[in-house]
Design an enzyme around this catalytic site. Structure first.
Site, PDB file in Angstrom:
ATOM      1  N   LYS A  86      38.486  23.847  27.881  1.00  0.00           N
ATOM      2  CA  LYS A  86      37.523  24.650  27.127  1.00  0.00           C
ATOM      3  C   LYS A  86      36.306  24.984  27.999  1.00  0.00           C
ATOM      4  O   LYS A  86      35.848  26.128  28.055  1.00  0.00           O
ATOM      5  CB  LYS A  86      37.096  23.867  25.880  1.00  0.00           C
ATOM      6  N   ASN A 134      49.016  40.970  32.692  1.00  0.00           N
ATOM      7  CA  ASN A 134      49.615  40.058  33.690  1.00  0.00           C
ATOM      8  C   ASN A 134      50.822  40.725  34.344  1.00  0.00           C
ATOM      9  O   ASN A 134      51.473  41.587  33.738  1.00  0.00           O
ATOM     10  CB  ASN A 134      50.074  38.775  32.980  1.00  0.00           C
ATOM     11  N   HIS A 194      54.508  39.614  35.912  1.00  0.00           N
ATOM     12  CA  HIS A 194      55.427  38.475  35.974  1.00  0.00           C
ATOM     13  C   HIS A 194      56.638  38.852  36.836  1.00  0.00           C
ATOM     14  O   HIS A 194      57.240  39.918  36.613  1.00  0.00           O
ATOM     15  CB  HIS A 194      55.880  38.075  34.565  1.00  0.00           C
ATOM     16  N   SER A 234      47.921  38.708  47.185  1.00  0.00           N
ATOM     17  CA  SER A 234      48.394  40.015  47.671  1.00  0.00           C
ATOM     18  C   SER A 234      48.378  41.062  46.547  1.00  0.00           C
ATOM     19  O   SER A 234      48.072  42.227  46.794  1.00  0.00           O
ATOM     20  CB  SER A 234      49.784  39.895  48.307  1.00  0.00           C
ATOM     21  N   ASN A 235      48.683  40.653  45.330  1.00  0.00           N
ATOM     22  CA  ASN A 235      48.601  41.606  44.209  1.00  0.00           C
ATOM     23  C   ASN A 235      47.151  42.004  43.922  1.00  0.00           C
ATOM     24  O   ASN A 235      46.867  43.164  43.636  1.00  0.00           O
ATOM     25  CB  ASN A 235      49.232  41.013  42.944  1.00  0.00           C
TER      26      ASN A 235
HETATM   27  C1  GRF Z   1      53.495  37.027  42.461  1.00  0.00           C
HETATM   28  O1  GRF Z   1      54.884  36.994  42.622  1.00  0.00           O
HETATM   29  C2  GRF Z   1      53.137  37.159  41.004  1.00  0.00           C
HETATM   30  O2  GRF Z   1      53.988  37.995  40.302  1.00  0.00           O
HETATM   31  C3  GRF Z   1      53.315  35.738  40.553  1.00  0.00           C
HETATM   32  O3  GRF Z   1      52.779  34.947  41.599  1.00  0.00           O
HETATM   33  C4  GRF Z   1      52.881  35.677  42.814  1.00  0.00           C
HETATM   34  C5  GRF Z   1      51.490  35.779  43.335  1.00  0.00           C
HETATM   35  O4  GRF Z   1      51.420  36.369  44.594  1.00  0.00           O
HETATM   36  N1  GRF Z   1      52.734  35.507  39.261  1.00  0.00           N
HETATM   37  P1  GRF Z   1      50.002  36.856  45.116  1.00  0.00           P
HETATM   38  O5  GRF Z   1      49.012  35.725  44.898  1.00  0.00           O
HETATM   39  O6  GRF Z   1      49.617  38.083  44.367  1.00  0.00           O
HETATM   40  O7  GRF Z   1      50.187  37.120  46.591  1.00  0.00           O
END
Ligand code: GRF
Length: 197
Positions: free
Chosen positions: A67, A114, A116, A16-17
């Site tokens: 690797k 990244n 988090h 989703s991100n």
């Molecule tokens: C999100 O909460 C991200 O911050 C974490 O894993 C989740 C991934 O969600 N690292 P998606 O795959 O982006 O839906």
């Protein structure tokens, strides 16, 4: 014409991100050259198809090791002329060797970012929403950071807090965090890629 920065997204899960970044790409000033997943059947695969973004499945092979896996990913990124790497739910730790290939001597950071799902340095590592929720904190947050060779230890670009209310279910709490993730990641990326404007 706008000079777009060429990026790849690495994702292991639902994606989703990754999808959210793709949707905001132009306004951030980036072009998504490629999405790489290390999972055979990750949710990101159907999203990439729908978004019409090239996707490569580069699965980890235990016999060949880390690797070799990173080398296959790197070769794919290079063949797509990628300059920056955005991690979006990518569940592997990148080695110092891989990261060093993206070292930016002007920024003094790796060109790897990244997101988090906690207010770092609290709750680094996996399952951060679950860890925060179970610990009973009254607030947690989301952090976008440069990636270094530690686990969620890189320089922080942006972070914001979310409340955890007493009556929250875990799902309520996590959804509040995800809503913030979708706002914060594009904002942090604009900070990097649009800072000259
Ligand atoms: C999100 O909460 C991200 O911050 C974490 O894993 C989740 C991934 O969600 N690292 P998606 O795959 O982006 O839906």
């Amino acid at each position: 014409m706008q000079n777009l920065v060429k990026v790849a997204i690495l994702a292991s899960g639902g994606g989703s991100n990754a999808e959210n970044i793709c949707k905001h790409a132009l306004e951030i000033g980036i072009e998504i050259k490629l999405i790489v997943t290390d999972q055979e059947d990750a949710g990101i695969i159907s999203r990439a198809l729908r978004l019409n973004v090239p996707l490569e499945r580069i699965c980890y092979d235990r016999d060949l090791g880390k690797k070799d896996h990173e080398m296959r990913i790197f070769e794919s990124l290079i063949s797509h002329n990628v300059d920056w790497v955005l991690l979006a739910g990518y569940m592997r730790i990148l080695s110092p060797c891989f990261l060093s290939k993206f070292w930016d001597k002007t920024l003094l950071e790796n060109r790897v970012v990244n997101i988090h799902p906690a207010y770092l340095p609290d709750f680094p590592g996996k399952n951060a929403y679950r860890k925060a929720f179970d610990s009973g904190v009254t607030e947690s947050g989301v952090t976008v950071h440069f990636v270094d060779s530690g686990i969620d230890t890189g320089t922080i670009l942006l972070q914001e807090k979310i409340k955890r209310f007493k009556e929250d279910s875990f799902e309520d709490f996590q959804q509040r965090g995800l809503d913030l993730e979708y706002r914060l990641y594009p904002k942090a990326l604009r900070k990097i890629f649009k800072s000259g404007e």
